[in-house]
Every structure is written in C-alpha cells, then in structure tokens.
Design an enzyme around this catalytic site. Sequence first.
Site, PDB file in Angstrom:
ATOM      1  N   LYS A  89      -7.806  -1.151   6.995  1.00  0.00           N
ATOM      2  CA  LYS A  89      -7.957  -2.160   5.269  1.00  0.00           C
ATOM      3  C   LYS A  89      -7.544  -2.951   5.174  1.00  0.00           C
ATOM      4  O   LYS A  89      -7.095  -3.934   5.023  1.00  0.00           O
ATOM      5  CB  LYS A  89      -7.762  -1.233   4.124  1.00  0.00           C
ATOM      6  N   HIS A 140       1.278  -0.656  -0.320  1.00  0.00           N
ATOM      7  CA  HIS A 140      -0.174  -0.069   0.037  1.00  0.00           C
ATOM      8  C   HIS A 140       0.783   1.425   0.274  1.00  0.00           C
ATOM      9  O   HIS A 140       1.798   0.782   0.618  1.00  0.00           O
ATOM     10  CB  HIS A 140      -0.962   0.168   1.241  1.00  0.00           C
ATOM     11  N   ASP A 193     -13.508   2.778   7.242  1.00  0.00           N
ATOM     12  CA  ASP A 193     -12.596   3.921   6.679  1.00  0.00           C
ATOM     13  C   ASP A 193     -13.167   4.202   5.903  1.00  0.00           C
ATOM     14  O   ASP A 193     -12.727   5.318   4.876  1.00  0.00           O
ATOM     15  CB  ASP A 193     -11.253   2.918   6.322  1.00  0.00           C
ATOM     16  N   ARG A 244     -12.781  13.136   4.886  1.00  0.00           N
ATOM     17  CA  ARG A 244     -11.963  13.932   5.294  1.00  0.00           C
ATOM     18  C   ARG A 244     -10.842  13.984   3.548  1.00  0.00           C
ATOM     19  O   ARG A 244     -11.022  16.083   3.994  1.00  0.00           O
ATOM     20  CB  ARG A 244     -10.487  13.459   5.376  1.00  0.00           C
ATOM     21  N   SER A 273      -6.028   4.874   8.042  1.00  0.00           N
ATOM     22  CA  SER A 273      -7.081   4.454   7.675  1.00  0.00           C
ATOM     23  C   SER A 273      -6.159   3.077   6.793  1.00  0.00           C
ATOM     24  O   SER A 273      -6.622   2.128   6.423  1.00  0.00           O
ATOM     25  CB  SER A 273      -7.239   5.769   6.607  1.00  0.00           C
TER      26      SER A 273
HETATM   27  N1  URA Z   1      -3.948   5.901   1.644  1.00  0.00           N
HETATM   28  C1  URA Z   1      -4.919   5.269   2.327  1.00  0.00           C
HETATM   29  O1  URA Z   1      -5.764   3.871   2.254  1.00  0.00           O
HETATM   30  N2  URA Z   1      -5.224   5.668   3.533  1.00  0.00           N
HETATM   31  C2  URA Z   1      -4.815   7.591   3.350  1.00  0.00           C
HETATM   32  O2  URA Z   1      -5.583   8.919   4.900  1.00  0.00           O
HETATM   33  C3  URA Z   1      -4.272   7.873   2.749  1.00  0.00           C
HETATM   34  C4  URA Z   1      -3.465   7.217   1.655  1.00  0.00           C
END
Ligand code: URA
Length: 432
Positions: free
Chosen positions: A186, A81, A160, A167, A182
């Site tokens: 995930k 990620h 999220d 946000r 966040s």
């Molecule tokens: N990527 C994400 O999944 N969440 C964030 O808050 C920023 C980047």
Amino acid sequence: MNILEIIEKKRDNKKLNKEEIEYFIKGYTNGEIADYQAAALIMAIYINGMDEEEITNMTLAMASSGEMLDLSDLGTVVDKHSSGGVGDKVTLILMPIMASLGVNVAKMSGRSLGFTGGTADKLEAIPGYNINLSIEEFKENVKKIGISLITQTGNLAPADKKIYALRDAISCTSSIPLIASSIMSKKIAAGANKIVLDVTCGSGAFMKNIHDAKELAIQMNKIGKLANKETICVITNMNEPLGYAVGNNLEIVEAVNSLKGNMPKDVEEVVLSLGAYMLKLARKGENIEENKNRIQETIKTGKAFHKFVELVENQGGDITYIENTEKFSKAKYEIEVLSKNDGYIKEMNAEEIGKLASKLGAGRTKKEDEIDYTAGIVLNKKVGDTVKVNEKLATLYTNKEQYEEAKEELERIIKISEEKVEKEETILGIVK
Ligand code: URA
C-alpha cells in the site's frame, strides 16, 4: 502453471518463485482464483512463512495489482502506517501536527482488522466526513491545505484489499510476511517517497513479542530500501490500549482533546517519536529532540488543532462536532466498572479489551457488520497506577442490553496487584 501446484508447493514448505507469486496475485485480484484456493494458500503462507525474496516479490506484485499513484507534483510526502493496535488514534493526532509544520500529508487509512481498530472507521464517525475521495480530489486537497486523509481507493493495491479481508475471515492476520507485504504494498502504491512505520508490539498487536516486532520492522525496512523509499520503523508498546479511549466516537474525542494539549502520556510519546522522525525524513530538522520540541510547540499554539478543523471542514465534516465534542451522540448505556480492591493496576490486556469493545458494537465480527460509533470503553487508569476500592476503573458504552456480562468480563481483564507495579516503556526501539 496452475494454482493447485502453487498451493501444494507452499503446503509442503517450498519456496515460491516470482512468476508463481505474480500468477497468484493477478489471478486472485481478477477473480480467476477462487476464495477457497486463496484461503488455502494464505493459510500455508501463515504456517510455513516466506523468505525475504518471496516477501519482496509478494509486496511488489500486490503494489502493482492496481493504480500506482504519482505524488511527485506534491514535493516530499512522508507517509505513516501502523501495524495495528487497540485505542490507536495516532494518525488523527499526528498527521494534522505534521501538516501544521509544513509537511505534506497524503494518507490512506484502513478499516478495523481482527481486534484492532481502523482510522477510516474513526474518521467516518465524524458526521459528513468523506473518506472516499477520488485521487484527483485527494491531491487537490493536499495542494490546497497540506493534508488529506482518506481510505484506500478501490484501485489502489486491490490485491491487498481482497487478501486483507480474506485473512480477517480465516484467522490469518498475525503473520510477518502477510503484514509486511500488506503494509508495504500500500505504501509503495500510494506514492509517498518517505515512510515512518509504527510497529506495534504486545498483547494488543499482531506481533506479541519484541523479537517478532523487530523481525517485522527489519523486513519492512528492507522492502522500503529496495523500493527506493526511505523507511524508519518505531517499535511501540501495545500491551495495554494506547491512551484511555477505545471505540470510534470516543477516540475522536480523545484525539481532539490531545490536539488541544490534553494528550495521554503514552499517546504523546508515540506521537513525538513518530513525528520527530517524520520531520527528519522530510528534511525539516535533523535533531530528534528539537523536532519533538517543535511538535509540542505547534500543539501549544493551537496550530495543530486548527489544521485538524481545516481538514475536517475540507472533507465535508461537521466541524461543530470538533469544536464541541459534547455533540457526538452517546450510547444508551454507560456502565461504570469499579475496583473491588486497593492496589496497583497490573495488567489490562489490550487484545481482550479490543475484542470486548468490538462485542459492545465498536468493531466488526463479520465484514458486513455495521459499526456502532457510540460504543466502546474508556479506561480510567493505566498500568502502574494506584487504585482504591470502589474507585472507577473504566466506563463501558453500548446500546446492547447484555452489558452485565461485558462488565464482568472487564472486571476480569483489569488485573490488580497488592504489590507496586512499574510502568512499561512506550517506545521499545527504532529500526532505521
Ligand atoms: N495493517 C495493514 O495495513 N496490514 C496488515 O496486515 C496489518 C496492519
């Protein structure tokens, strides 16, 4: 307990306990807490921050707000990620590479956020590609060809999904507790047992300096350890866009060219570094330099490109676009930006370029905006390159008629100096 007391506590910079965080996450996910109350709390968190315990509690509450995937029947799955960037097409290149080397890839990607692009939008730029598979189909694909790339399903970390969109709408994206929770919620809900994180740092990232990027990496590592997921963070430079292309079709084309062996230097460094650590976590090779060589080899032999074609075909995409990227539709206007001076490229602020690409149609300014897949910017230079007067600096792609303003803006964003400019490092650190 009620939401007003929780908002007041964070507004007054006090610590929230586990029950209060769980009450908020549950109530907001099921609609009992209103958007305006959640917005007030998120803003208070943005301003006053959270300590380690609060971040962990927030992450775990968000991860368990929906379905928790069990991927154990797929063996070792290494997830990846990025904390967001401009021109970041790394997932599109790296994941087929990993699958071609025998690492199972089951990845969910997000849409664009603020000025940063989203892999889900880029995948949708491929005609027919289905990013909305059921969990069963997702897992079946991994079993069949070793890779599936989809978007976050409705029931995975739904807290999220709601907070992410909120946000974005209230300018509260760049906060360490909010980004860490966040991303890690995930990753925990998505079921991978090993995680490699690309923590971006610079003008085109949410973390603008190395101190904050390190802090974010440390927080995410700690959460990974607590959740029993081996986690490695690679801190990467995002002061200028990654590679040359910014915009959905344009980035797919750059990703395809990269998989065919024509990879921009900075993209290659990120791909090699993240990939080498992914192989290590997957127990496919202890030595980082040797792992990098194997990645180069799988690109050279065409295996990585073929895995990408297989992925696209398996998810309903039209592979003739991948085999011949000329087929991607082009924007109505292609405007060249030329240099007015001789010199060296000093700066190309990635956030400003991301925002400009978005204005041209490549991103969303509102959640419900449609993306123009053809829009964006292709740079011709990188920071430190030499440039001659009248040489091409970049091309703008748009279907909007007001491109003159955008052209002037890009001329302002690309700064040229008479003095020699050193190239910046791409990999800024590793946090294990
Ligand atoms: N990527 C994400 O999944 N969440 C964030 O808050 C920023 C980047």
